[in-house]
Design an enzyme around this catalytic site. Structure first.
Site, mmCIF file in Angstrom:
data_model
loop_
_atom_site.group_PDB
_atom_site.id
_atom_site.type_symbol
_atom_site.label_atom_id
_atom_site.label_comp_id
_atom_site.label_asym_id
_atom_site.label_seq_id
_atom_site.Cartn_x
_atom_site.Cartn_y
_atom_site.Cartn_z
ATOM 1 N N SER A 451 9.379 0.684 -54.693
ATOM 2 C CA SER A 451 9.149 -0.317 -55.751
ATOM 3 C C SER A 451 7.697 -0.197 -56.214
ATOM 4 O O SER A 451 6.837 0.290 -55.463
ATOM 5 C CB SER A 451 9.379 -1.716 -55.171
ATOM 6 N N TYR A 464 8.630 -8.328 -48.992
ATOM 7 C CA TYR A 464 9.221 -7.307 -49.866
ATOM 8 C C TYR A 464 8.232 -6.156 -50.097
ATOM 9 O O TYR A 464 8.579 -4.980 -49.929
ATOM 10 C CB TYR A 464 9.617 -7.954 -51.200
HETATM 11 P P1 NAD Z 1 21.138 -4.872 -57.169
HETATM 12 O O1 NAD Z 1 21.117 -6.175 -56.489
HETATM 13 O O2 NAD Z 1 21.704 -4.780 -58.532
HETATM 14 O O3 NAD Z 1 21.851 -3.793 -56.265
HETATM 15 C C1 NAD Z 1 21.607 -3.688 -54.894
HETATM 16 C C2 NAD Z 1 22.877 -3.254 -54.208
HETATM 17 O O4 NAD Z 1 22.583 -3.106 -52.817
HETATM 18 C C3 NAD Z 1 23.994 -4.297 -54.303
HETATM 19 O O5 NAD Z 1 25.197 -3.696 -54.712
HETATM 20 C C4 NAD Z 1 24.116 -4.848 -52.904
HETATM 21 O O6 NAD Z 1 25.437 -5.242 -52.563
HETATM 22 C C5 NAD Z 1 23.657 -3.673 -52.086
HETATM 23 N N1 NAD Z 1 23.207 -4.093 -50.761
HETATM 24 C C6 NAD Z 1 22.466 -5.164 -50.426
HETATM 25 N N2 NAD Z 1 22.306 -5.199 -49.099
HETATM 26 C C7 NAD Z 1 22.938 -4.146 -48.589
HETATM 27 C C8 NAD Z 1 23.127 -3.653 -47.275
HETATM 28 N N3 NAD Z 1 22.640 -4.290 -46.215
HETATM 29 N N4 NAD Z 1 23.831 -2.524 -47.114
HETATM 30 C C9 NAD Z 1 24.348 -1.875 -48.173
HETATM 31 N N5 NAD Z 1 24.219 -2.298 -49.439
HETATM 32 C C10 NAD Z 1 23.517 -3.421 -49.641
HETATM 33 O O7 NAD Z 1 19.626 -4.375 -57.182
HETATM 34 P P2 NAD Z 1 18.896 -3.174 -57.925
HETATM 35 O O8 NAD Z 1 17.884 -3.734 -58.816
HETATM 36 O O9 NAD Z 1 19.838 -2.194 -58.445
HETATM 37 O O10 NAD Z 1 18.108 -2.583 -56.675
HETATM 38 C C11 NAD Z 1 18.295 -1.311 -56.150
HETATM 39 C C12 NAD Z 1 17.029 -0.901 -55.441
HETATM 40 O O11 NAD Z 1 15.984 -0.831 -56.382
HETATM 41 C C13 NAD Z 1 16.588 -1.849 -54.348
HETATM 42 O O12 NAD Z 1 16.087 -1.113 -53.255
HETATM 43 C C14 NAD Z 1 15.471 -2.628 -55.004
HETATM 44 O O13 NAD Z 1 14.546 -3.129 -54.066
HETATM 45 C C15 NAD Z 1 14.873 -1.550 -55.872
HETATM 46 N N6 NAD Z 1 14.076 -2.067 -56.975
HETATM 47 C C16 NAD Z 1 14.624 -2.824 -57.963
HETATM 48 C C17 NAD Z 1 13.810 -3.299 -58.983
HETATM 49 C C18 NAD Z 1 14.333 -4.127 -60.107
HETATM 50 O O14 NAD Z 1 13.532 -4.634 -60.879
HETATM 51 N N7 NAD Z 1 15.610 -4.293 -60.268
HETATM 52 C C19 NAD Z 1 12.459 -2.984 -58.996
HETATM 53 C C20 NAD Z 1 11.936 -2.222 -57.976
HETATM 54 C C21 NAD Z 1 12.753 -1.763 -56.975
#
Ligand code: NAD
Length: 581
Positions: A451, A464
């Site tokens: 991130s 986080y």
């Molecule tokens: P999201 O919530 O849309 O998707 C996350 C997915 O991970 C979900 O389908 C959820 O069911 C799954 N998940 C959660 N816990 C889990 C577990 N214990 N085992 C297996 N699956 C699990 O979120 P996103 O935004 O697509 O995030 C994806 C990644 O990107 C994450 O690591 C998040 O930290 C990172 N990220 C997101 C953003 C953002 O702004 N959206 C920014 C920086 C980093």
């Protein structure tokens, strides 16, 4: 012991010694031997196959009891291909044949199999430890383009003898000086194999050098694009010291239908150590191509049923958290490039929905439930992938959860949950799948989704941001280690991406009502920012293609990387600002 008969097929002044088992049976299977062998190397496999088929093995020109034509041009692939066609016409003039090649026998059979229209004469092809030289040339070009120089160097280090064979006197002199006599001992020491001494070993060793000299450099330096419509079964010897399994990873790009099976043995192991397994696999494959239903293991060994052909055809991609947001878009992106995608998520239905979208588009996907924070769940996933598909080519450790709130409001359980999913999930994915890639010689790639919070501190994100900066550092350490094995590692730092993460992020230290209000605000803010997850997926695909180390995706992520690196005191001051959505 099954009896055979010996005959001769002549072409253009060259006599080829042909041995046939069960001449009255049909269909015909032709076995083509490699270097420095003659047709007797097939004995064990031929006897087993002859219970069901007419089996033919011949000495290629320069080997065994066949003629030894003079001059390098006589050993060009096109001459060897024409010899094979002469044998096919002699032993099965009216029916299609099934071909099986090992080592140089496989290399030269590829020349026939990739000729336009080959499918009209050749019913199937089983290839062992001998790639099409043009495919090797294309594989090297692709790896150099992807800057996966480690994978190329690894293969070259196993092909040192090809360079030595180009030298004028050395290799023939070695065979004459005693290598021919010592060959069974060499095989015992290097391959742990018992083999009989051969009366023609000296001739096989010395004349066969011309195969390397006549064909290697032209094919590797100017590789042609050689496709085939003939169904191909690839049997990979995992511990092959000469043809590394990684070199065979792009084969599905050149085949319409490909089955891939793996044996734990060295270069000659399938013929001399595991003739039962090898004969069973060849028999099953031939009978299936001729109309019999495929057994479960044969079905699972078919490399891809994806209708999408692309740069990642034949590759297996495992993605965690593939049920939503960035994970789902990444799964779609790889599937659209032809890969088979294993969509995993703690949410079974969400993972299945992603897989359904992919198959509806004509791609190939499987969904599996997996909780990345659970050692047992991740180990079960890895074991399943290894058994059913073999080591993956690409792993995207994407699953993650958000948590916002001060240290004093963050409980031990909160810490365990965030570190469990965001950090341990990544550690499990890397340790389990890197092991498989290394063991199976796969020059793969691991992507860890970190991130932009890894670049800059924030008083609102102690848990986080800590988990994500740990992922960033972990990825850098791993990249330094796994590079030796040709495995790339990338850390992705997205920025503010419009995904459902805002709906699930927990805000600690506030009541439910306030949490809902903050989630709604964050959601609206992320929506307005309108940076969509498909753009992160694209950055992930590019990171794999170009083997990028750290990828800040959105402009704010790049800005935060810059601030954290060049103005750390300003970043520290900004960290103190309490930003509450
Ligand atoms: P999201 O919530 O849309 O998707 C996350 C997915 O991970 C979900 O389908 C959820 O069911 C799954 N998940 C959660 N816990 C889990 C577990 N214990 N085992 C297996 N699956 C699990 O979120 P996103 O935004 O697509 O995030 C994806 C990644 O990107 C994450 O690591 C998040 O930290 C990172 N990220 C997101 C953003 C953002 O702004 N959206 C920014 C920086 C980093």
């Amino acid at each position: 012991m099954v009896q055979w008969c010996d005959t001769t097929v002549s072409r253009d002044g060259v006599d080829l010694a042909v041995r046939t088992w069960s001449a009255d049976k049909s269909p015909t299977v032709i076995l083509v031997h490699g270097y420095p062998d003659a047709n007797h190397v097939w004995e064990k496999v031929a006897e087993r196959l002859s219970r069901d088929f007419k089996v033919v093995a011949y000495d290629v020109r320069g080997a065994g009891n066949s003629s030894v034509p003079q001059g390098r041009a006589a050993y060009k692939l096109r001459e060897l291909r024409d010899d094979l066609h002469a044998v096919m016409d002699a032993v099965s003039p009216d029916e299609k044949v099934h071909l099986v090649g090992h080592d140089w026998g496989s290399i030269q059979t590829w020349e026939s199999v990739t000729d336009p229209g080959a499918e009209n004469r050749i019913a199937s092809y089983t290839t062992l430890s001998g790639p099409c030289l043009d495919h090797v040339g294309q594989w090297m070009k692709a790896r150099l383009r992807e800057q996966k120089i480690g994978a190329v160097l690894n293969q070259l280090s196993h092909s040192w003898y090809i360079g030595a064979f180009q030298l004028p006197v050395l290799a023939p002199a070695l065979w004459k000086a005693g290598l021919a006599k010592a060959w069974p001992k060499v095989l015992r020491r290097t391959e742990n194999l018992d083999s009989e001494p051969s009366a023609t070993q000296l001739q096989d060793g010395t004349h066969g050098i011309e195969l390397y000299r006549a064909n290697m450099l032209p094919c590797l330096l100017k590789p042609r694009e050689r496709h085939t419509k003939v169904p191909v079964q690839l049997i990979v010897a995992r511990q092959d010291n000469y043809v590394r399994p990684a070199m065979l990873e792009d084969l599905s790009q050149w085949t319409d239908r490909l089955w891939r099976r793996e044996l734990d043995c060295g270069h000659w192991g399938p013929l001399l150590q595991h003739p039962d397994v090898t004969a069973d696999w060849i028999r099953e494959f031939i009978q299936h191509i001729d109309g019999a239903p495929a057994s479960g293991p044969l079905q699972r060994s078919e490399v891809t049923t994806s209708q999408i052909k692309g740069p990642d055809s034949g590759k297996r991609v495992v993605i965690t958290g593939a049920g939503s947001g960035i994970g789902r878009e990444t799964a779609l992106a790889f599937a659209r490039r032809g890969a088979l995608v294993v969509c995993t998520d703690i949410n079974t239905e969400a993972a299945a929905a992603t897989a359904r979208i992919i198959t509806a588009e004509g791609g190939e996907a499987i969904s599996r439930k997996c909780d990345v924070s659970s050692t047992r769940s991740m180990e079960a996933l890895a074991a399943w992938v290894e058994k059913e598909l073999g080591a993956p080519d690409i792993v995207v450790n994407n699953a993650g959860i958000g948590l916002s709130g001060s240290l004093l409001d963050t409980s031990v359980k909160d810490w365990q949950q965030v570190l469990g999913v965001n950090l341990w999930g990544v550690i499990h994915g890397c340790r389990l799948f890197a092991r498989q890639m290394i063991d199976q010689g796969r020059a793969g790639h691991i992507v860890n989704v970190a991130s932009a919070a890894a670049f800059m501190p924030s008083r609102m994100l102690p848990a986080y941001a800590t988990s994500k900066s740990a992922v960033l550092m972990f990825s850098e350490c791993l990249r330094a280690e796994l590079g030796d094995h040709g495995i790339g590692v990338s850390a992705i730092c997205p920025g503010i991406i419009d995904t459902p993460i805002t709906r699930n992020t927990r805000f600690v230290g506030v009541d439910n009502e306030e949490q809902e209000r903050r989630r709604q605000h964050a959601h609206t803010f992320y929506q307005r920012r309108a940076f969509t997850p498909d753009r992160v997926a694209q950055a992930i695909v590019e990171a794999v293609e170009k083997n990028r180390a750290v990828v800040p995706v959105s402009p704010e992520a790049r800005g935060m990387q810059w601030l954290g690196r060049f103005t750390p005191s300003l970043a520290r001051n900004l960290a103190q600002v309490e930003i509450t959505p």
